[in-house]
Design an enzyme around this catalytic site. Structure first.
Site, PDB file in Angstrom:
ATOM      1  N   ASP A  49      -6.278  10.346  -3.743  1.00  0.00           N
ATOM      2  CA  ASP A  49      -6.068   9.578  -2.511  1.00  0.00           C
ATOM      3  C   ASP A  49      -7.229   9.764  -1.523  1.00  0.00           C
ATOM      4  O   ASP A  49      -7.857  10.832  -1.499  1.00  0.00           O
ATOM      5  CB  ASP A  49      -4.746  10.028  -1.864  1.00  0.00           C
ATOM      6  CG  ASP A  49      -4.209   8.989  -0.887  1.00  0.00           C
ATOM      7  OD1 ASP A  49      -4.769   7.878  -0.813  1.00  0.00           O
ATOM      8  OD2 ASP A  49      -3.227   9.308  -0.183  1.00  0.00           O
ATOM      9  N   GLY A  50      -7.478   8.737  -0.724  1.00  0.00           N
ATOM     10  CA  GLY A  50      -8.467   8.858   0.355  1.00  0.00           C
ATOM     11  C   GLY A  50      -9.716   8.024   0.191  1.00  0.00           C
ATOM     12  O   GLY A  50     -10.642   8.131   1.007  1.00  0.00           O
ATOM     13  N   ASN A  51      -9.747   7.159  -0.832  1.00  0.00           N
ATOM     14  CA  ASN A  51     -10.941   6.318  -1.025  1.00  0.00           C
ATOM     15  C   ASN A  51     -11.176   5.398   0.176  1.00  0.00           C
ATOM     16  O   ASN A  51     -12.317   5.182   0.603  1.00  0.00           O
ATOM     17  CB  ASN A  51     -10.779   5.435  -2.269  1.00  0.00           C
ATOM     18  CG  ASN A  51     -10.704   6.237  -3.547  1.00  0.00           C
ATOM     19  OD1 ASN A  51     -11.010   7.420  -3.562  1.00  0.00           O
ATOM     20  ND2 ASN A  51     -10.288   5.584  -4.625  1.00  0.00           N
ATOM     21  N   ARG A 108     -10.221   5.763   3.342  1.00  0.00           N
ATOM     22  CA  ARG A 108     -10.697   6.480   4.535  1.00  0.00           C
ATOM     23  C   ARG A 108     -12.148   6.927   4.365  1.00  0.00           C
ATOM     24  O   ARG A 108     -12.936   6.916   5.298  1.00  0.00           O
ATOM     25  CB  ARG A 108      -9.772   7.675   4.836  1.00  0.00           C
ATOM     26  CG  ARG A 108      -8.533   7.257   5.611  1.00  0.00           C
ATOM     27  CD  ARG A 108      -7.461   8.298   5.534  1.00  0.00           C
ATOM     28  NE  ARG A 108      -6.783   8.241   4.232  1.00  0.00           N
ATOM     29  CZ  ARG A 108      -5.895   9.105   3.828  1.00  0.00           C
ATOM     30  NH1 ARG A 108      -5.583  10.147   4.593  1.00  0.00           N
ATOM     31  NH2 ARG A 108      -5.303   8.976   2.665  1.00  0.00           N
ATOM     32  N   HIS A 168     -13.479   2.881  -3.455  1.00  0.00           N
ATOM     33  CA  HIS A 168     -12.907   3.031  -4.805  1.00  0.00           C
ATOM     34  C   HIS A 168     -14.003   3.282  -5.838  1.00  0.00           C
ATOM     35  O   HIS A 168     -13.808   4.034  -6.793  1.00  0.00           O
ATOM     36  CB  HIS A 168     -12.100   1.785  -5.173  1.00  0.00           C
ATOM     37  CG  HIS A 168     -10.900   1.573  -4.284  1.00  0.00           C
ATOM     38  ND1 HIS A 168     -10.011   2.597  -3.993  1.00  0.00           N
ATOM     39  CD2 HIS A 168     -10.444   0.491  -3.615  1.00  0.00           C
ATOM     40  CE1 HIS A 168      -9.062   2.126  -3.189  1.00  0.00           C
ATOM     41  NE2 HIS A 168      -9.308   0.872  -2.938  1.00  0.00           N
ATOM     42  N   SER A 222      -0.521   2.597  -8.295  1.00  0.00           N
ATOM     43  CA  SER A 222       0.948   2.699  -8.277  1.00  0.00           C
ATOM     44  C   SER A 222       1.567   1.303  -8.327  1.00  0.00           C
ATOM     45  O   SER A 222       0.905   0.304  -7.995  1.00  0.00           O
ATOM     46  CB  SER A 222       1.407   3.421  -7.005  1.00  0.00           C
ATOM     47  OG  SER A 222       1.278   2.569  -5.877  1.00  0.00           O
ATOM     48  N   GLU A 245       3.515   0.227  -6.305  1.00  0.00           N
ATOM     49  CA  GLU A 245       3.532  -0.236  -4.906  1.00  0.00           C
ATOM     50  C   GLU A 245       2.158  -0.731  -4.449  1.00  0.00           C
ATOM     51  O   GLU A 245       2.046  -1.447  -3.451  1.00  0.00           O
ATOM     52  CB  GLU A 245       3.997   0.894  -3.976  1.00  0.00           C
ATOM     53  CG  GLU A 245       5.467   1.280  -4.124  1.00  0.00           C
ATOM     54  CD  GLU A 245       5.759   2.151  -5.336  1.00  0.00           C
ATOM     55  OE1 GLU A 245       4.806   2.764  -5.897  1.00  0.00           O
ATOM     56  OE2 GLU A 245       6.930   2.218  -5.751  1.00  0.00           O
ATOM     57  N   ASN A 246       1.098  -0.371  -5.174  1.00  0.00           N
ATOM     58  CA  ASN A 246      -0.249  -0.789  -4.774  1.00  0.00           C
ATOM     59  C   ASN A 246      -0.489  -2.301  -4.929  1.00  0.00           C
ATOM     60  O   ASN A 246      -1.451  -2.835  -4.374  1.00  0.00           O
ATOM     61  CB  ASN A 246      -1.332  -0.009  -5.541  1.00  0.00           C
ATOM     62  CG  ASN A 246      -1.498   1.436  -5.089  1.00  0.00           C
ATOM     63  OD1 ASN A 246      -1.835   2.317  -5.880  1.00  0.00           O
ATOM     64  ND2 ASN A 246      -1.258   1.705  -3.798  1.00  0.00           N
ATOM     65  N   ARG A 289       2.747  13.939   0.365  1.00  0.00           N
ATOM     66  CA  ARG A 289       3.906  13.304  -0.268  1.00  0.00           C
ATOM     67  C   ARG A 289       3.572  13.000  -1.719  1.00  0.00           C
ATOM     68  O   ARG A 289       2.417  13.059  -2.128  1.00  0.00           O
ATOM     69  CB  ARG A 289       4.316  12.042   0.486  1.00  0.00           C
ATOM     70  CG  ARG A 289       3.226  11.017   0.642  1.00  0.00           C
ATOM     71  CD  ARG A 289       3.682   9.763   1.389  1.00  0.00           C
ATOM     72  NE  ARG A 289       2.539   8.938   1.703  1.00  0.00           N
ATOM     73  CZ  ARG A 289       1.834   8.999   2.854  1.00  0.00           C
ATOM     74  NH1 ARG A 289       2.193   9.840   3.792  1.00  0.00           N
ATOM     75  NH2 ARG A 289       0.778   8.231   3.039  1.00  0.00           N
TER      76      ARG A 289
HETATM   77  C1  IPE Z   1      -0.788   6.866  -4.177  1.00  0.00           C
HETATM   78  O1  IPE Z   1      -1.643   6.647  -3.105  1.00  0.00           O
HETATM   79  C2  IPE Z   1      -1.210   6.061  -5.347  1.00  0.00           C
HETATM   80  C3  IPE Z   1      -2.505   6.403  -5.931  1.00  0.00           C
HETATM   81  C4  IPE Z   1      -3.266   7.404  -5.609  1.00  0.00           C
HETATM   82  C5  IPE Z   1      -2.936   5.552  -7.003  1.00  0.00           C
HETATM   83  P1  IPE Z   1      -1.262   5.616  -1.929  1.00  0.00           P
HETATM   84  O2  IPE Z   1      -2.366   5.707  -0.961  1.00  0.00           O
HETATM   85  O3  IPE Z   1      -0.954   4.280  -2.480  1.00  0.00           O
HETATM   86  O4  IPE Z   1       0.089   6.257  -1.372  1.00  0.00           O
HETATM   87  P2  IPE Z   1       0.829   6.050   0.031  1.00  0.00           P
HETATM   88  O5  IPE Z   1       1.132   4.594   0.125  1.00  0.00           O
HETATM   89  O6  IPE Z   1      -0.096   6.513   1.102  1.00  0.00           O
HETATM   90  O7  IPE Z   1       2.054   6.909  -0.070  1.00  0.00           O
HETATM   91  C1  IPE Z   2      -6.484   6.007  -3.353  1.00  0.00           C
HETATM   92  O1  IPE Z   2      -7.182   5.798  -2.184  1.00  0.00           O
HETATM   93  C2  IPE Z   2      -6.762   4.954  -4.374  1.00  0.00           C
HETATM   94  C3  IPE Z   2      -5.626   4.083  -4.671  1.00  0.00           C
HETATM   95  C4  IPE Z   2      -4.441   4.135  -4.123  1.00  0.00           C
HETATM   96  C5  IPE Z   2      -5.844   3.058  -5.672  1.00  0.00           C
HETATM   97  P1  IPE Z   2      -6.610   4.867  -1.032  1.00  0.00           P
HETATM   98  O2  IPE Z   2      -7.119   3.498  -1.246  1.00  0.00           O
HETATM   99  O3  IPE Z   2      -5.131   4.975  -0.939  1.00  0.00           O
HETATM  100  O4  IPE Z   2      -7.290   5.503   0.237  1.00  0.00           O
HETATM  101  P2  IPE Z   2      -6.678   5.639   1.690  1.00  0.00           P
HETATM  102  O5  IPE Z   2      -5.364   6.340   1.576  1.00  0.00           O
HETATM  103  O6  IPE Z   2      -6.517   4.237   2.235  1.00  0.00           O
HETATM  104  O7  IPE Z   2      -7.692   6.429   2.439  1.00  0.00           O
HETATM  105 MG    MG Z   3      -3.927   6.177   0.126  1.00  0.00          MG
END
Ligand code: IPE
Ligand code: IPE
Ligand code: MG
Length: 251
Positions: free
Chosen positions: A19-21, A23, A36, A64, A66-67, A193
């Protein structure tokens, strides 16, 4: 101590919520897809690092269920990146004898992504020492629903009886039936989480949360997570005293 090492072992199976790409990109004034892309670089490095450190099973939460709710442009960029990753990395996986698996509702991914995935999975299917699993269109709740349906079908065919079913029997219907449960779940980016990742399988996993954003997570950060894991006492319901001096097994 018979000269034996008291060092606790590394996990056999690590799951990572990468997570965090977004941001990471925002902090630098880049678009989210650029984040990403950098995340994919970190992924490659962590696959290598796991092999170097002797971690046999690595499961990565890449997309996910949900993504799909993200903007179309971002979803498209993520699917393109997945295909690019597979086309570029398959050779390396074969060279390093890593077997690729995918968990999630794979049949709902775009056709071209499914094809690329199938190709990579087929190319690595003979290997057994190292296992890389990508969680794609994955949701633990969907996984339980799909398992329950498969279980009900097995009952209807008379292959299994609900009266004698234990967890091992039921869990054979989960997407992860070929994998051991994860010992350690890492989540980057400061979120604490689970976001629908391996809920059943992580019943006794250790959790490690770090503020580091996924594109910045490298071998050194992995080492820190492993050192923290080795300091944990995994009790599995027992007392700490029992673990310190296990009762002699009755003759
Ligand atoms: C969880 O990250 C899914 C992946 C890392 C692929 P999200 O960034 O989608 O999760 P939430 O929505 O913040 O819980
Ligand atoms: C995780 O990074 C990658 C995926 C969920 C695919 P995010 O895209 O959720 O990065 P943030 O949470 O917005 O920083
Ligand atoms: Mg995220």
């Amino acid at each position: 101590m018979n000269g034996e090492s008291t060092e606790k072992p590394n996990p056999r199976h690590i799951g990572i919520i990468m997570d965090g790409n977004g941001r990471w990109a925002k902090q630098r004034g880049h678009s989210r897809p650029r984040g990403h892309k950098e995340g994919a670089k970190a992924t490659r490095a962590i696959i290598d690092a796991c092999q170097e450190l002797g971690i046999r099973y690595l499961t990565l939460y890449a997309f996910s269920a949900e993504n799909w709710n993200r903007p179309d442009m971002e979803v498209r960029a993520l699917m393109e990146l997945l295909e690019l990753f597979l086309s570029r990395e398959t050779k390396t996986l074969v060279k390093k004898r890593v077997r690729l698996h995918a968990i999630g509702r794979i049949d709902e991914l775009p056709d071209s992504a499914q094809k690329a995935l199938k190709k990579a999975i087929d190319a690595t299917k003979e290997f057994d020492d190292w296992h890389l699993t990508l969680a794609l269109n994955y949701s633990s709740r969907n996984e339980v629903l799909d398992a329950a349906k498969a279980f009900a079908q097995a009952v209807a065919k008379g292959e299994i009886s609900p009266d004698t079913t234990d967890w091992d029997d039921f869990s054979r219907h989960l997407y992860t039936s070929e994998l051991p449960d994860p010992d350690l779940i890492i989540r980057t980016s400061g979120e604490t989480r689970i976001s629908n990742f391996l809920l059943m399988q992580s019943a006794y996993a250790e959790f490690y949360f770090t503020e580091t954003l996924w594109p910045d997570f490298g071998k050194e950060q992995l080492r820190q997570a492993l050192a923290c894991y080795r300091n944990r006492e995994r009790r599995f319901g027992k007392t700490g005293e029992q673990l310190a001096s296990p009762a002699p097994t009755p003759a």
